[in-house]
Design a protein around this motif. Structure first.
Motif, mmCIF file in Angstrom:
data_model
loop_
_atom_site.group_PDB
_atom_site.id
_atom_site.type_symbol
_atom_site.label_atom_id
_atom_site.label_comp_id
_atom_site.label_asym_id
_atom_site.label_seq_id
_atom_site.Cartn_x
_atom_site.Cartn_y
_atom_site.Cartn_z
ATOM 1 N N PHE A 84 83.556 -51.288 2.892
ATOM 2 C CA PHE A 84 84.136 -51.882 1.690
ATOM 3 C C PHE A 84 85.240 -50.987 1.147
ATOM 4 O O PHE A 84 85.115 -49.767 1.130
ATOM 5 C CB PHE A 84 83.067 -52.078 0.606
ATOM 6 N N LYS A 85 86.304 -51.634 0.701
ATOM 7 C CA LYS A 85 87.411 -50.921 0.072
ATOM 8 C C LYS A 85 87.267 -50.977 -1.443
ATOM 9 O O LYS A 85 87.109 -52.045 -2.024
ATOM 10 C CB LYS A 85 88.742 -51.557 0.467
ATOM 11 N N ALA A 100 87.100 -54.817 -2.235
ATOM 12 C CA ALA A 100 85.902 -55.447 -2.803
ATOM 13 C C ALA A 100 85.800 -55.187 -4.295
ATOM 14 O O ALA A 100 85.272 -56.011 -5.046
ATOM 15 C CB ALA A 100 84.653 -54.927 -2.099
ATOM 16 N N VAL A 114 78.599 -54.976 -5.235
ATOM 17 C CA VAL A 114 79.411 -55.464 -4.117
ATOM 18 C C VAL A 114 78.520 -55.968 -2.991
ATOM 19 O O VAL A 114 78.764 -57.041 -2.424
ATOM 20 C CB VAL A 114 80.341 -54.338 -3.608
ATOM 21 N N TYR A 148 78.339 -59.671 -1.584
ATOM 22 C CA TYR A 148 78.698 -59.835 -0.184
ATOM 23 C C TYR A 148 77.719 -60.762 0.535
ATOM 24 O O TYR A 148 78.117 -61.592 1.354
ATOM 25 C CB TYR A 148 78.728 -58.460 0.487
ATOM 26 N N ARG A 176 82.779 -62.623 0.959
ATOM 27 C CA ARG A 176 82.613 -61.968 2.258
ATOM 28 C C ARG A 176 83.891 -62.093 3.083
ATOM 29 O O ARG A 176 84.317 -61.141 3.737
ATOM 30 C CB ARG A 176 81.413 -62.575 2.991
ATOM 31 N N THR A 226 86.816 -59.889 1.602
ATOM 32 C CA THR A 226 86.656 -58.435 1.736
ATOM 33 C C THR A 226 86.421 -58.023 3.179
ATOM 34 O O THR A 226 85.973 -56.909 3.446
ATOM 35 C CB THR A 226 85.479 -57.943 0.868
#
Length: 231
Positions: free
Chosen positions: A17-18, A90, A176, A180, A187, A190
């Motif tokens: 995840f960012k 995210a 997150v 997700y 989903r 991201t």
């Protein structure tokens, strides 16, 4: 295969995840990242030029996730470059300094950046840093901003003392991960991998004017209308 090789193999399979940090210059974004990564604080930290990032594996409940944490420059001249890095993020941490009212007043500009350049389901986290200093922004003001702008979380932090730094990232990671697994659109928005999340690849992609991954139809329509204007 030895134990270290098995560990590296398992890390390749964890969700990535960012997270991106935005906000004015000198609010302490780089200090937050440094505190989170190395549990240290440096009074003489240099201003970020463009974008820098770290990665960290985080235990969330019983699972392991990888976070790419992007530290962006607050100077206006870098803003066009930073816009490329919203892709696939995210969560976004919008940071101000509790001892600098101007940084709080500027948050509306950063919220507009998110509105136009991030996907619609990005998790927004409000962070009031430098809570160890004499404040110019009251907590009630920040809570009002949070409630009026659909923030998911709000923390007052101190990169100097470490207050709430780990908690902010852990709670965001939990949120997150929950989203997700509960939202197909989140989903997809991201969905990144190590290659596509590399800074060089993002800049190359931006230079080719590619659309943002996870954009809503309204955002794409807005982008198309801007590009097709005659004047």
């Amino acid at each position: 295969m030895n134990q270290n090789q098995q560990l590296e193999l398992s890390k390749e399979k964890v969700p990535l995840f960012k997270f991106i940090l935005i906000g004015d210059q000198s609010v302490g974004k780089s200090s937050i990242v440094k505190r989170y990564k190395n549990e240290e604080f440096n009074y003489n930290i240099k201003a970020t030029i463009g974008v820098e990032f770290i990665k960290k594996f985080v235990q969330v409940d019983k699972g392991l996730i990888e976070i790419q944490l992007w530290d962006t420059a607050g100077q206006e001249q870098f803003r066009s470059v930073i816009r490329s890095f919203y892709r696939g993020a995210a969560a976004v941490f919008i940071v101000y300094s509790v001892n600098l009212k101007e940084s709080f007043d500027q948050l509306s500009i950063w919220l507009n950046e998110i509105e136009y350049h991030a996907h619609s389901e990005i998790i927004k986290v409000l962070v009031g840093n430098k809570c160890d200093l004499q404040r110019e922004v009251q907590k009630e003001e920040a809570e009002s901003l949070m409630n009026n702008n659909n923030f998911s979380l709000f923390f007052e932090t101190s990169a100097k003392t470490g207050e709430n730094i780990d908690e902010a990232f852990i709670q965001t990671a939990k949120l997150v991960l929950l989203k997700y697994f509960s939202s197909d659109s989140f989903r997809q928005a991201t969905k990144v991998n190590k290659k596509s999340a590399d800074p060089i690849n993002i800049i190359k992609s931006s230079n080719k004017n590619e659309s943002f991954e996870g954009q809503s139809p309204q955002q794409q329509q807005h982008q198309d209308s801007n590009q097709s204007g005659c004047c």
